[in-house]
Design an enzyme around this catalytic site. Sequence first.
Site, PDB file in Angstrom:
ATOM      1  N   GLY A  25      69.837  12.290 -39.694  1.00  0.00           N
ATOM      2  CA  GLY A  25      70.957  12.957 -40.365  1.00  0.00           C
ATOM      3  C   GLY A  25      70.462  13.927 -41.418  1.00  0.00           C
ATOM      4  O   GLY A  25      70.541  13.640 -42.618  1.00  0.00           O
ATOM      5  N   SER A  39      70.759  17.879 -40.770  1.00  0.00           N
ATOM      6  CA  SER A  39      71.553  19.117 -40.733  1.00  0.00           C
ATOM      7  C   SER A  39      73.031  18.872 -41.043  1.00  0.00           C
ATOM      8  O   SER A  39      73.593  17.837 -40.678  1.00  0.00           O
ATOM      9  CB  SER A  39      71.467  19.754 -39.353  1.00  0.00           C
ATOM     10  N   GLU A  73      57.594  15.931 -37.276  1.00  0.00           N
ATOM     11  CA  GLU A  73      58.449  16.447 -36.197  1.00  0.00           C
ATOM     12  C   GLU A  73      57.803  17.663 -35.534  1.00  0.00           C
ATOM     13  O   GLU A  73      57.774  17.776 -34.317  1.00  0.00           O
ATOM     14  CB  GLU A  73      59.825  16.810 -36.789  1.00  0.00           C
ATOM     15  N   GLU A 132      62.212  31.738 -36.203  1.00  0.00           N
ATOM     16  CA  GLU A 132      62.235  32.745 -37.284  1.00  0.00           C
ATOM     17  C   GLU A 132      61.689  32.126 -38.569  1.00  0.00           C
ATOM     18  O   GLU A 132      60.892  32.746 -39.286  1.00  0.00           O
ATOM     19  CB  GLU A 132      63.671  33.259 -37.529  1.00  0.00           C
TER      20      GLU A 132
HETATM   21  C1  FAD Z   1      69.009  20.468 -29.462  1.00  0.00           C
HETATM   22  C2  FAD Z   1      69.054  20.308 -30.943  1.00  0.00           C
HETATM   23  C3  FAD Z   1      68.923  19.053 -31.492  1.00  0.00           C
HETATM   24  C4  FAD Z   1      68.986  18.885 -32.867  1.00  0.00           C
HETATM   25  N1  FAD Z   1      68.896  17.603 -33.360  1.00  0.00           N
HETATM   26  C5  FAD Z   1      69.049  17.411 -34.699  1.00  0.00           C
HETATM   27  C6  FAD Z   1      69.084  16.079 -35.222  1.00  0.00           C
HETATM   28  O1  FAD Z   1      68.974  15.080 -34.495  1.00  0.00           O
HETATM   29  N2  FAD Z   1      69.275  15.915 -36.542  1.00  0.00           N
HETATM   30  C7  FAD Z   1      69.393  16.957 -37.402  1.00  0.00           C
HETATM   31  O2  FAD Z   1      69.519  16.727 -38.598  1.00  0.00           O
HETATM   32  N3  FAD Z   1      69.366  18.251 -36.936  1.00  0.00           N
HETATM   33  C8  FAD Z   1      69.207  18.494 -35.606  1.00  0.00           C
HETATM   34  N4  FAD Z   1      69.220  19.784 -35.100  1.00  0.00           N
HETATM   35  C9  FAD Z   1      69.502  20.899 -36.032  1.00  0.00           C
HETATM   36  C10 FAD Z   1      68.377  21.883 -36.213  1.00  0.00           C
HETATM   37  O3  FAD Z   1      67.379  21.367 -37.031  1.00  0.00           O
HETATM   38  C11 FAD Z   1      69.038  23.154 -36.787  1.00  0.00           C
HETATM   39  O4  FAD Z   1      69.825  23.715 -35.755  1.00  0.00           O
HETATM   40  C12 FAD Z   1      68.034  24.174 -37.275  1.00  0.00           C
HETATM   41  O5  FAD Z   1      67.385  23.711 -38.419  1.00  0.00           O
HETATM   42  C13 FAD Z   1      68.691  25.533 -37.563  1.00  0.00           C
HETATM   43  O6  FAD Z   1      69.777  25.394 -38.434  1.00  0.00           O
HETATM   44  P1  FAD Z   1      71.213  26.029 -38.109  1.00  0.00           P
HETATM   45  O7  FAD Z   1      71.577  25.630 -36.710  1.00  0.00           O
HETATM   46  O8  FAD Z   1      72.139  25.650 -39.214  1.00  0.00           O
HETATM   47  O9  FAD Z   1      71.000  27.602 -38.098  1.00  0.00           O
HETATM   48  P2  FAD Z   1      70.951  28.588 -39.340  1.00  0.00           P
HETATM   49  O10 FAD Z   1      70.045  28.040 -40.377  1.00  0.00           O
HETATM   50  O11 FAD Z   1      72.346  28.922 -39.738  1.00  0.00           O
HETATM   51  O12 FAD Z   1      70.260  29.848 -38.700  1.00  0.00           O
HETATM   52  C14 FAD Z   1      70.954  30.800 -37.877  1.00  0.00           C
HETATM   53  C15 FAD Z   1      69.942  31.888 -37.493  1.00  0.00           C
HETATM   54  O13 FAD Z   1      69.506  32.577 -38.674  1.00  0.00           O
HETATM   55  C16 FAD Z   1      68.083  32.530 -38.789  1.00  0.00           C
HETATM   56  N5  FAD Z   1      67.687  32.385 -40.195  1.00  0.00           N
HETATM   57  C17 FAD Z   1      68.218  31.545 -41.113  1.00  0.00           C
HETATM   58  N6  FAD Z   1      67.578  31.668 -42.293  1.00  0.00           N
HETATM   59  C18 FAD Z   1      66.601  32.612 -42.096  1.00  0.00           C
HETATM   60  C19 FAD Z   1      65.606  33.170 -42.943  1.00  0.00           C
HETATM   61  N7  FAD Z   1      65.464  32.795 -44.213  1.00  0.00           N
HETATM   62  N8  FAD Z   1      64.769  34.112 -42.405  1.00  0.00           N
HETATM   63  C20 FAD Z   1      64.896  34.504 -41.119  1.00  0.00           C
HETATM   64  N9  FAD Z   1      65.832  34.008 -40.277  1.00  0.00           N
HETATM   65  C21 FAD Z   1      66.674  33.077 -40.755  1.00  0.00           C
HETATM   66  C22 FAD Z   1      67.675  31.300 -38.014  1.00  0.00           C
HETATM   67  O14 FAD Z   1      66.340  31.369 -37.592  1.00  0.00           O
HETATM   68  C23 FAD Z   1      68.661  31.327 -36.841  1.00  0.00           C
HETATM   69  O15 FAD Z   1      68.222  32.211 -35.841  1.00  0.00           O
HETATM   70  C24 FAD Z   1      69.163  19.994 -33.729  1.00  0.00           C
HETATM   71  C25 FAD Z   1      69.295  21.271 -33.176  1.00  0.00           C
HETATM   72  C26 FAD Z   1      69.262  21.447 -31.807  1.00  0.00           C
HETATM   73  C27 FAD Z   1      69.439  22.827 -31.251  1.00  0.00           C
END
Ligand code: FAD
Length: 394
Positions: free
Chosen positions: A127, A129, A245, A378
């Site tokens: 937990g 994100s 991880e 990224e």
């Molecule tokens: C299949 C899958 C399983 C997952 N399982 C888990 C889980 O079990 N538990 C958990 O806690 N999380 C989990 N996650 C979440 C995952 O860690 C997040 O999706 C990831 O950290 C990206 O966060 P976000 O989706 O909020 O995207 P955002 O952070 O909103 O990013 C959106 C886009 O903007 C870009 N971006 C954001 N900030 C910057 C920056 N400073 N510079 C350049 N580019 C930037 C990102 O690279 C991305 O392309 C999972 C995700 C997936 C896809």
Amino acid sequence: MDLSFTREHIAFRDEVRAWIQQAMPPAIRAKAAVGASFDMDEVMQWHRILYEKGWVAPHWPKEYGGTGWDATRRFLFREELEMSGAPNLSPFGLSMVGPLLIQFGSDAQKARFLPKILSGEEVWCQGYSEPNAGSDLASLQCRADDDGAGHFVVNGQKTWTTYAQYADWIFCLVRTDSSGKKQEGISFLLIDMKSPGVEVRPMLTIAGTPAFCETFFDNVVVPKENLVGPLHGGWTLAKALLGHERTLIAAVGDSRRMIRKVKRIAARTMAGGRRLLDDPGYRARIARLEVKLRGLQMANYRALAGAQLGRAPGPESSILKIRGSEILQEAYVLAMEVMGHNSLSWFNEPGVVSDEEQPVAPGFNYARATTIYGGTNEIQRNVIAKLILGLPTR
Ligand SMILES: Cc1cc2nc3c(=O)[nH]c(=O)nc-3n(C[C@H](O)[C@H](O)[C@H](O)COP(=O)(O)OP(=O)(O)OC[C@H]3O[C@@H](n4cnc5c(N)ncnc54)[C@H](O)[C@@H]3O)c2cc1C
């Protein structure tokens, strides 16, 4: 730096390879042979088989149930497992919260949780994100308030919680203080998923699987003994866990297996009056990908050679993550292309497509996620720019 394997290491690899083939139950072996995906029951069945053998957590210290293998053996073991197509075990207990408890947990926490992570009796999820806290994880808002009677009361939401629908426990980052720097008010809490007030809503992925969930906490009461590390000191633990991880994501074995499969199918697919594998354009694409993969493998070996000398994985693990995830995606693209319209099938269709061509589309779609989870590519590029190339942040 010596990147070659000793005779003992090669003998070890052969032993592992033979054992995996012999230990896999027939139903799992049949699926593994064609690279099909597994359901949670099959994953846990394979978990228990590895546990019985004593090989379920090679990276744990021996005193807690690990194998005592050196870094090379651990790497070879992992590569053999990936190459075999066996189910990937859930990483949340074995590779994330387990090692973290070993490093930061109290004796009571270790005694309570580690044996059941090893045996697979208790399934975990992560937990971290939240809807507004992904890459910028420190912005998280899920709150844990001290009730003054030995408990925290948790309120808020997590998202993307993989396997939450199967999990007995979740390790959570929660906000315990909002007054100072955002990183300094976060704590690391273990929450029983059966607690009143925990609600899990599975989300269907584009791959067709309910892989992950939204998880809600409504006045969930958590005993204070479930706090790991110091109060408000969870950020250090959060980062340590992300390090564990990221090292998992190079997936060299998965890509090798997929490329082999592509070659096997291309060798019997006719195009323009000859085998597709003999088409110079197609051959060149496979060759280019194999060269990239070989480069990744060597980079992985170098990290391994460092680990043998006792060096912790540094920012170079970001390079492994970027290359590994991109190569796996490219391998899936080649697989989709070589299978043509057969690649569009979503379910096992015996007699319609060959065993080897059974659904690759869900895997292709799921592989899109490898450049996102574990910290997006990224963000990994930012890490490389800052910590390896020394570029300014603005
Ligand atoms: C299949 C899958 C399983 C997952 N399982 C888990 C889980 O079990 N538990 C958990 O806690 N999380 C989990 N996650 C979440 C995952 O860690 C997040 O999706 C990831 O950290 C990206 O966060 P976000 O989706 O909020 O995207 P955002 O952070 O909103 O990013 C959106 C886009 O903007 C870009 N971006 C954001 N900030 C910057 C920056 N400073 N510079 C350049 N580019 C930037 C990102 O690279 C991305 O392309 C999972 C995700 C997936 C896809």
